[in-house]
Design a protein around this motif. Structure first.
Motif, mmCIF file in Angstrom:
data_model
loop_
_atom_site.group_PDB
_atom_site.id
_atom_site.type_symbol
_atom_site.label_atom_id
_atom_site.label_comp_id
_atom_site.label_asym_id
_atom_site.label_seq_id
_atom_site.Cartn_x
_atom_site.Cartn_y
_atom_site.Cartn_z
ATOM 1 N N GLY A 192 1.804 1.891 -3.327
ATOM 2 C CA GLY A 192 1.025 2.287 -4.371
ATOM 3 C C GLY A 192 0.761 3.962 -3.969
ATOM 4 O O GLY A 192 0.440 4.556 -4.694
ATOM 5 N N GLU A 193 0.936 4.168 -2.553
ATOM 6 C CA GLU A 193 0.324 5.596 -2.451
ATOM 7 C C GLU A 193 1.792 6.404 -2.741
ATOM 8 O O GLU A 193 1.311 7.603 -3.322
ATOM 9 C CB GLU A 193 0.489 5.794 -0.698
ATOM 10 C CG GLU A 193 -0.958 4.995 0.025
ATOM 11 C CD GLU A 193 -0.875 5.012 1.433
ATOM 12 O OE1 GLU A 193 0.282 5.686 1.754
ATOM 13 O OE2 GLU A 193 -1.756 4.618 1.803
ATOM 14 N N GLU A 194 2.918 6.012 -2.991
ATOM 15 C CA GLU A 194 3.740 6.753 -3.518
ATOM 16 C C GLU A 194 3.549 6.879 -5.130
ATOM 17 O O GLU A 194 4.055 7.999 -5.644
ATOM 18 C CB GLU A 194 5.117 6.082 -3.434
ATOM 19 C CG GLU A 194 5.601 6.152 -1.747
ATOM 20 C CD GLU A 194 6.931 5.325 -1.648
ATOM 21 O OE1 GLU A 194 7.399 4.865 -2.395
ATOM 22 O OE2 GLU A 194 7.348 5.423 -0.437
ATOM 23 N N LEU A 195 3.226 6.143 -5.658
ATOM 24 C CA LEU A 195 2.905 5.872 -7.238
ATOM 25 C C LEU A 195 1.881 6.945 -7.668
ATOM 26 O O LEU A 195 1.865 7.390 -8.694
ATOM 27 C CB LEU A 195 2.853 4.624 -7.798
ATOM 28 C CG LEU A 195 3.783 3.551 -7.719
ATOM 29 C CD1 LEU A 195 3.602 2.173 -8.252
ATOM 30 C CD2 LEU A 195 5.040 4.301 -8.574
ATOM 31 N N THR A 196 0.910 7.131 -6.734
ATOM 32 C CA THR A 196 -0.370 7.657 -7.355
ATOM 33 C C THR A 196 0.123 9.416 -7.455
ATOM 34 O O THR A 196 -0.441 9.651 -8.574
ATOM 35 C CB THR A 196 -1.536 7.713 -6.088
ATOM 36 O OG1 THR A 196 -1.663 6.469 -6.000
ATOM 37 C CG2 THR A 196 -2.631 8.366 -6.539
ATOM 38 N N PRO A 197 0.586 10.026 -6.564
ATOM 39 C CA PRO A 197 0.998 11.433 -7.117
ATOM 40 C C PRO A 197 1.940 11.340 -8.432
ATOM 41 O O PRO A 197 1.843 12.143 -9.178
ATOM 42 C CB PRO A 197 1.878 11.712 -5.915
ATOM 43 C CG PRO A 197 1.435 11.109 -4.718
ATOM 44 C CD PRO A 197 1.373 9.411 -5.060
ATOM 45 N N ARG B 293 0.054 12.622 -15.591
ATOM 46 C CA ARG B 293 -1.120 12.714 -16.219
ATOM 47 C C ARG B 293 -1.396 14.042 -16.603
ATOM 48 O O ARG B 293 -1.568 14.743 -17.801
ATOM 49 C CB ARG B 293 -2.453 12.175 -15.701
ATOM 50 C CG ARG B 293 -3.775 12.495 -16.393
ATOM 51 C CD ARG B 293 -4.733 12.057 -15.614
ATOM 52 N NE ARG B 293 -6.190 12.262 -16.403
ATOM 53 C CZ ARG B 293 -6.615 11.607 -17.394
ATOM 54 N NH1 ARG B 293 -6.008 10.499 -17.829
ATOM 55 N NH2 ARG B 293 -7.744 11.982 -17.900
ATOM 56 N N ASN C 278 0.713 -1.191 -0.012
ATOM 57 C CA ASN C 278 -0.032 -0.059 0.030
ATOM 58 C C ASN C 278 0.785 1.230 -0.106
ATOM 59 O O ASN C 278 0.527 2.247 -0.630
ATOM 60 C CB ASN C 278 -0.805 0.088 1.247
ATOM 61 C CG ASN C 278 -2.205 -1.117 1.178
ATOM 62 O OD1 ASN C 278 -2.281 -1.578 -0.216
ATOM 63 N ND2 ASN C 278 -2.408 -1.679 2.144
ATOM 64 N N ARG D 275 1.869 9.393 -10.983
ATOM 65 C CA ARG D 275 1.012 9.014 -12.074
ATOM 66 C C ARG D 275 -0.002 10.263 -12.228
ATOM 67 O O ARG D 275 -0.217 10.594 -13.258
ATOM 68 C CB ARG D 275 -0.285 7.930 -11.688
ATOM 69 C CG ARG D 275 0.287 6.559 -11.776
ATOM 70 C CD ARG D 275 -0.789 5.489 -11.688
ATOM 71 N NE ARG D 275 -0.191 4.229 -11.673
ATOM 72 C CZ ARG D 275 -0.102 3.553 -10.486
ATOM 73 N NH1 ARG D 275 -0.613 4.179 -9.325
ATOM 74 N NH2 ARG D 275 0.328 2.354 -10.108
ATOM 75 N N ASP D 276 -0.437 11.189 -11.098
ATOM 76 C CA ASP D 276 -1.360 12.193 -11.497
ATOM 77 C C ASP D 276 -0.387 13.095 -12.107
ATOM 78 O O ASP D 276 -0.771 14.120 -12.755
ATOM 79 C CB ASP D 276 -1.696 12.831 -9.963
ATOM 80 C CG ASP D 276 -2.729 11.984 -9.345
ATOM 81 O OD1 ASP D 276 -3.301 11.013 -10.160
ATOM 82 O OD2 ASP D 276 -3.052 12.187 -8.244
#
Length: 216
Positions: free
Chosen positions: A6-11, A17, A3, A13-14
């Protein structure tokens, strides 16, 4: 994958994008300014942005929408301000404070989002299709804001929120149009001062209407 990972990857990816959105928007604006909207294809925009047409349509439904990408940092700030609005205080001054901060961030067309905004507003004057797309997007955003304010105030009747949001939004649109038109005509005006003037006209009109109603 944990987790935490995953939390590190989300920003990340944002950010990627947002970067792709801005690259496509820059390509669209450049081509629209050079050859007009009718003379520009999605394939050309995608090629200039370094993406495939398929990727383009993952981000935007139409070529016009590609030129209307908001600045993410500014959007996040607006979200933050709206989320801290106080339901037990008058909403219009709070809405106007949000718009004032947004217009300040444009820095009279000198900041990055301000330069992009000015390019879009100039194009809108010559391209009805872009203006139509911008009005449609504005309507979507205003409807979302109405829903937010209705939930904030805990009211089942969204009429009051709709009237406030629509009036505040219309005042901003007039200020932006006046600002862009003045620059186009070679007699530049200050965006924030123009907004304050438009806001004063709106307040005066509302006050005059109230006085007229009371005198009947």
């Amino acid at each position: 994958m944990s987790n935490d990972h995953g939390e590190e990857l989300t920003p990340l990816r944002d950010r990627r994008r947002a970067q792709t959105e801005q690259e496509i928007a820059e390509a669209a604006l450049t081509l629209f300014e050079k050859q007009g909207i009718d003379g520009t294809t999605v394939d050309e925009i995608a090629r200039l942005a370094g993406v495939s047409p398929r990727t383009f349509f993952r981000y935007f439904a139409t070529k016009e929408r590609a030129a209307l990408v908001p600045h993410r940092d500014l959007e996040n700030r607006v979200e933050e301000m709206v989320s801290t609005m106080q339901p037990d205080e008058p909403l219009l001054p709070q809405l106007e404070a949000v718009w004032t901060e947004v217009l300040q961030a444009f820095d009279n067309g000198r900041s990055e989002p301000g330069r992009q905004l000015l390019r879009v507003r100039r194009l809108m004057r010559a391209e009805p299709a872009l203006r139509s797309a911008a009005l449609s997007l504005d309507e979507e955003r205003l409807q979302a804001l109405v829903a937010r304010l209705t939930a904030l105030t805990g009211s089942a009747d969204e009429l009051a929120a709709r009237v406030l949001v629509e009036n505040a939004g219309a005042t901003v649109r007039v200020a932006l149009d006046t600002w862009a038109e003045a620059i186009e005509a070679g007699r530049p005006v200050d965006l924030l001062q123009t907004y304050r003037r438009c806001r004063a006209v709106m307040h005066d009109a509302v006050s005059a209407q109230r006085v007229g109603q009371l005198s009947r």
